[in-house]
Design a protein around this motif. Structure first.
Motif, PDB file in Angstrom:
ATOM      1  N   GLN A 179       0.816  -1.212   0.000  1.00  8.16           N
ATOM      2  CA  GLN A 179       0.000   0.000   0.000  1.00  8.16           C
ATOM      3  C   GLN A 179       0.852   1.265   0.000  1.00  8.16           C
ATOM      4  N   ASP A 180       2.174   1.114  -0.219  1.00  5.72           N
ATOM      5  CA  ASP A 180       3.056   2.274  -0.131  1.00  5.72           C
ATOM      6  C   ASP A 180       3.189   3.031  -1.445  1.00  5.72           C
ATOM      7  N   GLY A 181       2.605   2.492  -2.539  1.00  8.44           N
ATOM      8  CA  GLY A 181       2.647   3.189  -3.826  1.00  8.44           C
ATOM      9  C   GLY A 181       3.958   3.070  -4.571  1.00  8.44           C
ATOM     10  N   LEU A 182       4.936   2.344  -4.019  1.00  7.86           N
ATOM     11  CA  LEU A 182       6.226   2.187  -4.675  1.00  7.86           C
ATOM     12  C   LEU A 182       6.144   1.157  -5.795  1.00  7.86           C
ATOM     13  N   ASN A 183       6.999   1.329  -6.803  1.00 10.07           N
ATOM     14  CA  ASN A 183       7.101   0.354  -7.886  1.00 10.07           C
ATOM     15  C   ASN A 183       8.112  -0.705  -7.452  1.00 10.07           C
ATOM     16  N   GLY A 233      12.641 -12.648  -7.432  1.00  6.29           N
ATOM     17  CA  GLY A 233      12.253 -11.306  -7.007  1.00  6.29           C
ATOM     18  C   GLY A 233      11.657 -10.489  -8.145  1.00  6.29           C
ATOM     19  N   VAL A 234      12.244 -10.596  -9.347  1.00  6.99           N
ATOM     20  CA  VAL A 234      11.718  -9.824 -10.482  1.00  6.99           C
ATOM     21  C   VAL A 234      10.473 -10.475 -11.080  1.00  6.99           C
ATOM     22  N   LEU A 235      10.286 -11.770 -10.827  1.00  7.67           N
ATOM     23  CA  LEU A 235       9.109 -12.466 -11.346  1.00  7.67           C
ATOM     24  C   LEU A 235       7.874 -12.260 -10.482  1.00  7.67           C
ATOM     25  N   PHE A 236       8.080 -12.221  -9.175  1.00  8.92           N
ATOM     26  CA  PHE A 236       6.945 -12.221  -8.256  1.00  8.92           C
ATOM     27  C   PHE A 236       6.879 -10.961  -7.393  1.00  8.92           C
ATOM     28  N   CYS A 237       7.448  -9.865  -7.863  1.00  8.11           N
ATOM     29  CA  CYS A 237       7.395  -8.617  -7.100  1.00  8.11           C
ATOM     30  C   CYS A 237       5.938  -8.173  -6.934  1.00  8.11           C
ATOM     31  N   PRO A 238       5.551  -7.698  -5.741  1.00 10.99           N
ATOM     32  CA  PRO A 238       4.159  -7.289  -5.500  1.00 10.99           C
ATOM     33  C   PRO A 238       3.869  -5.921  -6.114  1.00 10.99           C
ATOM     34  N   CYS A 239       2.677  -5.746  -6.647  1.00 16.76           N
ATOM     35  CA  CYS A 239       2.324  -4.487  -7.311  1.00 16.76           C
ATOM     36  C   CYS A 239       0.988  -3.953  -6.817  1.00 16.76           C
ATOM     37  N   SER A 240       0.900  -2.625  -6.794  1.00 18.18           N
ATOM     38  CA  SER A 240      -0.370  -1.988  -6.427  1.00 18.18           C
ATOM     39  C   SER A 240      -0.830  -1.013  -7.500  1.00 18.18           C
ATOM     40  N   GLU A 241      -0.031  -0.851  -8.571  1.00 15.56           N
ATOM     41  CA  GLU A 241      -0.429   0.077  -9.637  1.00 15.56           C
ATOM     42  C   GLU A 241       0.027  -0.455 -10.996  1.00 15.56           C
ATOM     43  N   PRO A 242      -0.602   0.000 -12.101  1.00 17.79           N
ATOM     44  CA  PRO A 242      -0.394  -0.583 -13.432  1.00 17.79           C
ATOM     45  C   PRO A 242       1.038  -0.535 -13.956  1.00 17.79           C
ATOM     46  N   ARG A 267       6.265  -6.095 -14.406  1.00 14.16           N
ATOM     47  CA  ARG A 267       6.241  -7.501 -13.985  1.00 14.16           C
ATOM     48  C   ARG A 267       5.811  -8.403 -15.138  1.00 14.16           C
ATOM     49  N   ARG A 268       4.786  -7.990 -15.898  1.00 11.15           N
ATOM     50  CA  ARG A 268       4.295  -8.790 -17.014  1.00 11.15           C
ATOM     51  C   ARG A 268       5.336  -8.907 -18.111  1.00 11.15           C
ATOM     52  N   LYS A 269       6.123  -7.836 -18.320  1.00 10.56           N
ATOM     53  CA  LYS A 269       7.108  -7.831 -19.403  1.00 10.56           C
ATOM     54  C   LYS A 269       8.466  -8.384 -18.981  1.00 10.56           C
ATOM     55  N   THR A 270       8.552  -8.876 -17.746  1.00  8.17           N
ATOM     56  CA  THR A 270       9.820  -9.434 -17.275  1.00  8.17           C
ATOM     57  C   THR A 270      10.332 -10.520 -18.210  1.00  8.17           C
ATOM     58  N   ILE A 271       9.448 -11.379 -18.694  1.00 10.02           N
ATOM     59  CA  ILE A 271       9.889 -12.483 -19.548  1.00 10.02           C
ATOM     60  C   ILE A 271       9.705 -12.179 -21.036  1.00 10.02           C
ATOM     61  N   VAL A 272       9.579 -10.907 -21.392  1.00  9.25           N
ATOM     62  CA  VAL A 272       9.490 -10.467 -22.786  1.00  9.25           C
ATOM     63  C   VAL A 272       8.384 -11.238 -23.519  1.00  9.25           C
ATOM     64  N   PRO A 273       7.132 -10.988 -23.157  1.00  9.19           N
ATOM     65  CA  PRO A 273       6.014 -11.810 -23.643  1.00  9.19           C
ATOM     66  C   PRO A 273       5.851 -11.854 -25.151  1.00  9.19           C
TER      67      PRO A 273
END
Length: 332
Positions: free
Chosen positions: A136-140, A199-208, A214-220
């Motif tokens: 909930q801290d708003g950080l990426n 860490g880069v695969l499962f980092c928690p997110c609260s904003e788009p 996170r979605r583009k980590t594996i170059v979809p």
């Protein structure tokens, strides 16, 4: 199921249940090779497995192959209980031995992992547990995970390697070399400490924006989906996967460690340690069964496939899809 098939299944079950600890399949094969009769039987079963991978065996061939398999396992039963180490230098050779003695695996055998159960680092397990709640801290946090990876030389170098492999156009074509992309992705996940790679695969997110990273980590666009054309059928994807020892093994590991259970607080049937399901999920990345997040706004994941054209296997296809889309063991 015939009486002989029942006996064969009981024999296999008793071997696996009675074996304390696991032996590496390459060691088991070397021990078999010291016995000329065992080596001859193994070579015969190996040929059977190769033929079965191309097309279903005829009735007579199947009967002869099963007789050879029974004789081999009776002479050297440890071959059935051996396991391999994921990411090891000789992983694919080890997996070849593992699957050769099983001929064409049944559904029950696909839910037994060919890998040794290596305990997850307690620090990594605690990080995964902490990331299960949306910050909930708003950080990426995915940006921070990428920056942490860059500060660790090996992580930064291998990450740059797979990004290049997955974005470079092959031979002037308007698409990447997917095979090279997958190989580079596996190198990153296998050689970088889990603290950074997971860490880069499962980092928690609260904003788009975080979710997009996170979605583009594996170059979809290269590793996960086709740029043009319809999605493949999930069962066809699975069929191609099972023809490859490495992909078949990673899928079996996922099915084994991510089976759900309503009776478990974690949602997992095998609740032995935190993170085993996520590690198995990460093991699929870099194969034809590569999964990914479906959007920037959620942590929902999926395979790049659908169930159109499944015919009377529609239920089987949905079951495979739901291992990713409606799996409390994976989502929790």
């Amino acid at each position: 199921m015939t009486f002989s098939a029942i006996l064969r299944k009981l024999f296999r079950t008793s071997i696996c249940a009675s074996t304390a600890g696991s032996v590496d399949c390459l060691e088991a094969h070397r021990a078999c090779g010291a016995d000329p009769r065992c080596e001859a039987l193994f070579h015969g079963v190996e040929l059977c497995a190769a033929d079965a991978a191309v097309a279903p065996l005829g009735e007579q061939s199947a009967s002869e192959c099963l007789e050879s398999q029974d004789a081999l396992l009776a002479r050297h039963p440890v071959l059935l209980a051996c396991r391999c180490q994921r990411g090891s230098r000789h992983e694919e050779h080890c997996l070849h031995v593992y699957w050769s003695v099983r001929l064409q695996p049944g559904e029950d055998e696909m839910e037994v992992s060919p890998y040794e159960m290596m305990p997850m680092d307690t620090h990594m397990a605690s990080l995964i547990a902490a990331s299960s709640s949306v910050p909930q801290d708003g950080l990426n946090h995915c940006l921070k995970a990428a920056q942490d990876c860059g500060l660790y030389e090996k992580c930064g170098a291998l990450r740059s390697e797979y990004v290049l492999a997955c974005t470079k156009r092959a031979g002037g074509a308007d698409r990447c070399n997917r095979q090279k992309c997958h190989r580079a992705l596996r190198r990153f996940l296998e050689r970088v400490p889990e603290e950074f790679s997971l860490g880069v695969l499962f980092c928690p997110c609260s904003e788009p924006l975080c979710g997009e990273r996170r979605r583009k980590t594996i170059v979809p666009s290269c590793s996960y989906q086709e740029k043009d054309g319809p999605q493949p059928n999930c069962l066809h994807l699975q069929s191609f996967c099972r023809r490859d020892d490495l992909c078949r093994s990673r899928l079996a590991d996922f099915l084994h460690n991510c089976q759900s259970s309503l009776m478990s607080s974690s949602g997992c049937l095998r609740d032995s340690a935190a993170g085993f399901c996520l590690r198995a999920y990460a093991g699929l990345i870099g194969t034809i069964m590569t999964p990914n997040y479906i959007s920037n706004s959620s942590a929902d994941v999926s395979l790049w496939c659908n169930c159109e054209g499944s015919g009377n296997q529609w239920h089987d296809c949905l079951q495979l899809q739901r291992m990713f889309t409606h799996n409390p063991c994976l989502s929790e």
